[in-house]
Scaffold this motif. Sequence first.
Motif, PDB file in Angstrom:
ATOM      1  N   PHE A  37      77.359  53.523  58.286  1.00  0.00           N
ATOM      2  CA  PHE A  37      78.568  54.211  58.726  1.00  0.00           C
ATOM      3  C   PHE A  37      78.869  55.408  57.825  1.00  0.00           C
ATOM      4  CE2 PHE A  37      83.360  54.262  58.894  1.00  0.00           C
ATOM      5  CZ  PHE A  37      83.451  54.720  60.203  1.00  0.00           C
ATOM      6  N   VAL A  38      78.681  55.227  56.536  1.00  0.00           N
ATOM      7  CA  VAL A  38      78.958  56.316  55.595  1.00  0.00           C
ATOM      8  C   VAL A  38      77.778  57.278  55.500  1.00  0.00           C
ATOM      9  CG1 VAL A  38      79.445  56.851  53.183  1.00  0.00           C
ATOM     10  CG2 VAL A  38      80.607  54.952  54.290  1.00  0.00           C
ATOM     11  N   SER A  39      76.564  56.768  55.394  1.00  0.00           N
ATOM     12  CA  SER A  39      75.409  57.633  55.156  1.00  0.00           C
ATOM     13  C   SER A  39      75.066  58.524  56.347  1.00  0.00           C
ATOM     14  CB  SER A  39      74.192  56.802  54.753  1.00  0.00           C
ATOM     15  OG  SER A  39      73.754  56.018  55.840  1.00  0.00           O
ATOM     16  N   THR A  40      75.384  58.108  57.556  1.00  0.00           N
ATOM     17  CA  THR A  40      75.111  58.951  58.722  1.00  0.00           C
ATOM     18  C   THR A  40      76.176  60.009  58.943  1.00  0.00           C
ATOM     19  OG1 THR A  40      76.224  57.406  60.199  1.00  0.00           O
ATOM     20  CG2 THR A  40      73.841  57.135  59.917  1.00  0.00           C
ATOM     21  N   GLY A  41      77.304  59.894  58.234  1.00  0.00           N
ATOM     22  CA  GLY A  41      78.372  60.867  58.400  1.00  0.00           C
ATOM     23  C   GLY A  41      79.388  60.471  59.446  1.00  0.00           C
ATOM     24  N   PRO A  50      86.741  65.884  55.185  1.00  0.00           N
ATOM     25  CA  PRO A  50      85.632  66.832  55.008  1.00  0.00           C
ATOM     26  C   PRO A  50      84.465  66.180  54.274  1.00  0.00           C
ATOM     27  CG  PRO A  50      87.427  67.349  53.514  1.00  0.00           C
ATOM     28  CD  PRO A  50      87.914  66.246  54.397  1.00  0.00           C
ATOM     29  N   ARG A  51      83.284  66.612  54.630  1.00  0.00           N
ATOM     30  CA  ARG A  51      82.099  66.135  53.919  1.00  0.00           C
ATOM     31  C   ARG A  51      82.095  66.747  52.514  1.00  0.00           C
ATOM     32  NH1 ARG A  51      80.744  65.943  59.237  1.00  0.00           N
ATOM     33  NH2 ARG A  51      79.314  64.279  59.841  1.00  0.00           N
ATOM     34  N   PRO A  52      81.342  66.170  51.586  1.00  0.00           N
ATOM     35  CA  PRO A  52      81.379  66.665  50.209  1.00  0.00           C
ATOM     36  C   PRO A  52      81.060  68.157  50.069  1.00  0.00           C
ATOM     37  CG  PRO A  52      80.287  64.560  50.277  1.00  0.00           C
ATOM     38  CD  PRO A  52      80.539  64.950  51.710  1.00  0.00           C
ATOM     39  N   ASP A  53      80.239  68.705  50.933  1.00  0.00           N
ATOM     40  CA  ASP A  53      79.910  70.131  50.832  1.00  0.00           C
ATOM     41  C   ASP A  53      80.887  71.015  51.603  1.00  0.00           C
ATOM     42  OD1 ASP A  53      79.128  69.200  53.293  1.00  0.00           O
ATOM     43  OD2 ASP A  53      77.311  70.421  53.380  1.00  0.00           O
ATOM     44  N   PRO A  57      85.322  76.706  51.018  1.00  0.00           N
ATOM     45  CA  PRO A  57      84.598  77.576  51.952  1.00  0.00           C
ATOM     46  C   PRO A  57      83.213  77.929  51.412  1.00  0.00           C
ATOM     47  CG  PRO A  57      86.828  78.400  51.560  1.00  0.00           C
ATOM     48  CD  PRO A  57      86.610  77.260  50.627  1.00  0.00           C
ATOM     49  N   SER A  58      82.304  78.250  52.308  1.00  0.00           N
ATOM     50  CA  SER A  58      80.924  78.506  51.898  1.00  0.00           C
ATOM     51  C   SER A  58      80.807  79.770  51.049  1.00  0.00           C
ATOM     52  CB  SER A  58      80.028  78.625  53.124  1.00  0.00           C
ATOM     53  OG  SER A  58      80.488  79.680  53.950  1.00  0.00           O
TER      54      SER A  58
END
Length: 92
Positions: A37-41, A50-53, A57-58
């Motif tokens: 559940f966590v590793s697939t996002g 938000p995901r860690p990345d 902003p980019s």
Amino acid sequence: MAGSTGERPLGDIVTDPQFWLLHIVNFPAVFISGWLFVSTGLAYDAFGTPRPDEYYPSNQMRAPIVTERNQVKQELDSYFQEEFETSAPSLR
């Protein structure tokens, strides 16, 4: 004790082989499903976090780090003017 509730004692349950036959599958299955559940996002999508990345902003390469505690407002103002062309929100 005044009376019995009719429930099995915990010691009987834990030492019962049927208990372990059931849980020898359940314990790893719960762990593996949580990991997937966590590793697939999917956890990020389900809860809208938000995901860690994606926290910054980019185009922003650094996080706003305050180095002088007595001039926090000035440091944040300069950071926001550099990155977003606005001033920092009011501290009060």
